[in-house]
Design a protein around this motif. Sequence first.
Motif, PDB file in Angstrom:
ATOM      1  N   LEU A  32      -1.059  -0.517  18.035  1.00  0.00           N
ATOM      2  CA  LEU A  32      -1.035  -1.165  16.721  1.00  0.00           C
ATOM      3  C   LEU A  32      -1.346  -0.142  15.623  1.00  0.00           C
ATOM      4  CD1 LEU A  32      -0.554  -4.070  15.731  1.00  0.00           C
ATOM      5  CD2 LEU A  32      -3.030  -4.381  15.690  1.00  0.00           C
ATOM      6  N   GLU A  33      -2.297   0.749  15.896  1.00  0.00           N
ATOM      7  CA  GLU A  33      -2.610   1.804  14.937  1.00  0.00           C
ATOM      8  C   GLU A  33      -1.425   2.745  14.767  1.00  0.00           C
ATOM      9  OE1 GLU A  33      -6.057   3.638  16.525  1.00  0.00           O
ATOM     10  OE2 GLU A  33      -7.430   1.996  15.979  1.00  0.00           O
ATOM     11  N   GLN A  34      -0.762   3.076  15.878  1.00  0.00           N
ATOM     12  CA  GLN A  34       0.416   3.949  15.791  1.00  0.00           C
ATOM     13  C   GLN A  34       1.522   3.289  14.974  1.00  0.00           C
ATOM     14  OE1 GLN A  34       1.344   4.654  19.897  1.00  0.00           O
ATOM     15  NE2 GLN A  34      -0.057   6.378  20.102  1.00  0.00           N
ATOM     16  N   ALA A  35       1.736   1.994  15.203  1.00  0.00           N
ATOM     17  CA  ALA A  35       2.772   1.267  14.461  1.00  0.00           C
ATOM     18  C   ALA A  35       2.434   1.224  12.971  1.00  0.00           C
ATOM     19  CB  ALA A  35       2.931  -0.146  15.021  1.00  0.00           C
ATOM     20  N   THR A  36       1.154   0.987  12.672  1.00  0.00           N
ATOM     21  CA  THR A  36       0.722   0.940  11.270  1.00  0.00           C
ATOM     22  C   THR A  36       0.945   2.293  10.596  1.00  0.00           C
ATOM     23  OG1 THR A  36      -0.949  -0.724  11.805  1.00  0.00           O
ATOM     24  CG2 THR A  36      -1.220   0.467   9.743  1.00  0.00           C
ATOM     25  N   GLU A  37       0.582   3.364  11.306  1.00  0.00           N
ATOM     26  CA  GLU A  37       0.770   4.709  10.749  1.00  0.00           C
ATOM     27  C   GLU A  37       2.256   5.025  10.590  1.00  0.00           C
ATOM     28  OE1 GLU A  37       0.107   8.578   9.359  1.00  0.00           O
ATOM     29  OE2 GLU A  37      -1.093   6.739   9.385  1.00  0.00           O
ATOM     30  N   GLN A  38       3.078   4.615  11.570  1.00  0.00           N
ATOM     31  CA  GLN A  38       4.512   4.888  11.478  1.00  0.00           C
ATOM     32  C   GLN A  38       5.137   4.101  10.329  1.00  0.00           C
ATOM     33  OE1 GLN A  38       6.265   7.253  13.357  1.00  0.00           O
ATOM     34  NE2 GLN A  38       7.678   6.807  11.682  1.00  0.00           N
ATOM     35  N   ILE A  39       4.681   2.893  10.121  1.00  0.00           N
ATOM     36  CA  ILE A  39       5.176   2.102   8.987  1.00  0.00           C
ATOM     37  C   ILE A  39       4.809   2.793   7.677  1.00  0.00           C
ATOM     38  CG2 ILE A  39       4.827  -0.060   7.726  1.00  0.00           C
ATOM     39  CD1 ILE A  39       4.601  -1.452  10.467  1.00  0.00           C
ATOM     40  N   ARG A  40       3.582   3.354   7.627  1.00  0.00           N
ATOM     41  CA  ARG A  40       3.177   4.090   6.422  1.00  0.00           C
ATOM     42  C   ARG A  40       4.087   5.294   6.188  1.00  0.00           C
ATOM     43  NH1 ARG A  40       0.631   8.412   4.689  1.00  0.00           N
ATOM     44  NH2 ARG A  40       0.430   9.256   6.795  1.00  0.00           N
ATOM     45  N   LEU A  41       4.385   6.031   7.261  1.00  0.00           N
ATOM     46  CA  LEU A  41       5.265   7.198   7.132  1.00  0.00           C
ATOM     47  C   LEU A  41       6.677   6.770   6.746  1.00  0.00           C
ATOM     48  CD1 LEU A  41       4.080   9.248  10.241  1.00  0.00           C
ATOM     49  CD2 LEU A  41       3.589   9.726   7.837  1.00  0.00           C
ATOM     50  N   ASN A  42       7.152   5.664   7.330  1.00  0.00           N
ATOM     51  CA  ASN A  42       8.483   5.149   6.965  1.00  0.00           C
ATOM     52  C   ASN A  42       8.533   4.777   5.489  1.00  0.00           C
ATOM     53  OD1 ASN A  42       9.182   5.465   9.627  1.00  0.00           O
ATOM     54  ND2 ASN A  42       9.241   3.293  10.122  1.00  0.00           N
ATOM     55  N   ARG A  43       7.480   4.115   5.021  1.00  0.00           N
ATOM     56  CA  ARG A  43       7.453   3.707   3.617  1.00  0.00           C
ATOM     57  C   ARG A  43       7.329   4.915   2.691  1.00  0.00           C
ATOM     58  NH1 ARG A  43       3.553  -1.619   4.445  1.00  0.00           N
ATOM     59  NH2 ARG A  43       5.259  -3.109   4.848  1.00  0.00           N
ATOM     60  N   LYS A  44       6.626   5.944   3.169  1.00  0.00           N
ATOM     61  CA  LYS A  44       6.547   7.179   2.389  1.00  0.00           C
ATOM     62  C   LYS A  44       7.939   7.789   2.250  1.00  0.00           C
ATOM     63  CE  LYS A  44       4.593  11.844   2.498  1.00  0.00           C
ATOM     64  NZ  LYS A  44       3.771  12.802   3.273  1.00  0.00           N
ATOM     65  N   ALA A  45       8.667   7.868   3.380  1.00  0.00           N
ATOM     66  CA  ALA A  45      10.032   8.401   3.342  1.00  0.00           C
ATOM     67  C   ALA A  45      10.927   7.522   2.471  1.00  0.00           C
ATOM     68  CB  ALA A  45      10.597   8.494   4.758  1.00  0.00           C
ATOM     69  N   LYS A  46      10.728   6.207   2.563  1.00  0.00           N
ATOM     70  CA  LYS A  46      11.519   5.284   1.740  1.00  0.00           C
ATOM     71  C   LYS A  46      11.224   5.497   0.260  1.00  0.00           C
ATOM     72  CE  LYS A  46      12.218   0.358   0.835  1.00  0.00           C
ATOM     73  NZ  LYS A  46      11.735  -1.009   1.093  1.00  0.00           N
ATOM     74  N   PHE A  47       9.953   5.709  -0.065  1.00  0.00           N
ATOM     75  CA  PHE A  47       9.584   5.951  -1.467  1.00  0.00           C
ATOM     76  C   PHE A  47      10.258   7.213  -1.989  1.00  0.00           C
ATOM     77  CE2 PHE A  47       6.785   8.269  -4.385  1.00  0.00           C
ATOM     78  CZ  PHE A  47       6.732   7.376  -5.441  1.00  0.00           C
ATOM     79  N   GLN A  48      10.267   8.267  -1.147  1.00  0.00           N
ATOM     80  CA  GLN A  48      10.911   9.515  -1.566  1.00  0.00           C
ATOM     81  C   GLN A  48      12.403   9.315  -1.778  1.00  0.00           C
ATOM     82  OE1 GLN A  48       9.788  12.264   1.502  1.00  0.00           O
ATOM     83  NE2 GLN A  48       7.784  12.705   0.608  1.00  0.00           N
ATOM     84  N   LEU A  49      13.040   8.542  -0.888  1.00  0.00           N
ATOM     85  CA  LEU A  49      14.469   8.258  -1.058  1.00  0.00           C
ATOM     86  C   LEU A  49      14.708   7.456  -2.337  1.00  0.00           C
ATOM     87  CD1 LEU A  49      15.517   7.300   2.590  1.00  0.00           C
ATOM     88  CD2 LEU A  49      16.032   9.427   1.389  1.00  0.00           C
ATOM     89  N   GLU A  50      13.878   6.447  -2.560  1.00  0.00           N
ATOM     90  CA  GLU A  50      14.043   5.608  -3.753  1.00  0.00           C
ATOM     91  C   GLU A  50      13.822   6.425  -5.027  1.00  0.00           C
ATOM     92  OE1 GLU A  50      12.696   1.248  -1.971  1.00  0.00           O
ATOM     93  OE2 GLU A  50      11.203   2.572  -2.868  1.00  0.00           O
ATOM     94  N   LYS A  51      12.806   7.304  -4.997  1.00  0.00           N
ATOM     95  CA  LYS A  51      12.549   8.140  -6.176  1.00  0.00           C
ATOM     96  C   LYS A  51      13.728   9.088  -6.410  1.00  0.00           C
ATOM     97  CE  LYS A  51       9.013  11.153  -8.171  1.00  0.00           C
ATOM     98  NZ  LYS A  51       9.948  12.200  -8.596  1.00  0.00           N
TER      99      LYS A  51
END
Length: 402
Positions: free
Chosen positions: A154-173
Amino acid sequence: MARLITAPTRFTHEDWTRSNLTKYANADVERQQAERLISESDRLKDETAKRTEKTQADVNKKLEQRLNDIRFWKKELDDKLKDLSEEIDNLLAFKQRVDKALQATEEPLHIARMCLANREKRVGVDLVHDDVQKELLKEVETIEGVQALLKRTLEQATEQIRLNRKAKFQLEKDLKDKFGAQNIDEYCENLKNNSQQIHFNDGVAVVEPNSVSPEQWQDFSNDNINYAERERMNSVDLRSSIDGLLQQTSNDMHKQVGDTNEAFAHRIWECKDAKGKLEDNLNKIISQIKEQEENIATLEMAIQAKEAPMKVAQTRLETRQHRPNVELCRDAVQYRLLEEVGEISDSVAQLQARLRDANSSLKGLVRNQLELEEEIAVKSNTLFIDEVECMGMRKSIDIQSF
């Protein structure tokens, strides 16, 4: 005063002629120079007009190429953003599955611990570290291990979601910047020489110090796309791992619960069998007690039955002691009476010894009866704990696959 006023200079005709010739020559030089300048100006105007037109056309072409590049990278970013957004939604769904699986382990763990606590209420020799106890401890260990694994996942999934959202933010920016740059360049592309929006801007014909090269610009978007793809693939791998983990943990818990239930069933059968044998022995002991009590009663009656003959023999001996003088003879009667008293005394002693043995046996039988009854109560208590309390709770255990 007359000396202060000087008469104008007087020139000769030659001076006058020379001066005119000089003026003519100077005027001719200036005229020739002007004609050359006008000619050169006409050539320069044509040349600069063509060069300006060519440069503006080249700028327009480069603006078009630039817009094509921006649109290309916008599409690449948009496609990657779409893929990453879908992956984030998928991983969120998998995280929810892990969370539900983790919550579902609470009840089986609580039941296993309750079974262990209830079995501590066993008494006597039944408080044994049997197979059921071993399987219950193993079940608790298995479920706790599953919980630790699920929490870590669950911690790994939470961290991976954070990294995915970080990458998504960079793409959106990046997309937002590309959209702004596209609007600006499209505006610039539409500007013409006769446009009303054009105006002079002093000091703009410089290279901005914070500007980047086209290669850096392209690498920036490419790096964002590559980073997003790496995180998306990591997320896909994690989902695959989660899928296998959920199946494996479900299988492990299901197998362990089955092993524990099987151990319970065997132990309950053993307890019932032992309890049945104890009850059979108790019935035999009770029957034997009754027979021994009857034996004691007959022994006591037998002992009592010896009192009258003993009294008779002893009375005869005592009475015959009063025979006079020589009549006090040690005759056969005397010896036989003595033998009779001895025989009766010996018989009474034997009967009393047998009576003591019978009473001792009766005490042993009664003690054994109490022990059997106590052991039967212990077995009944154990059966109630294992069959009613523990198995009653364990029927509600439902290991599901999430």
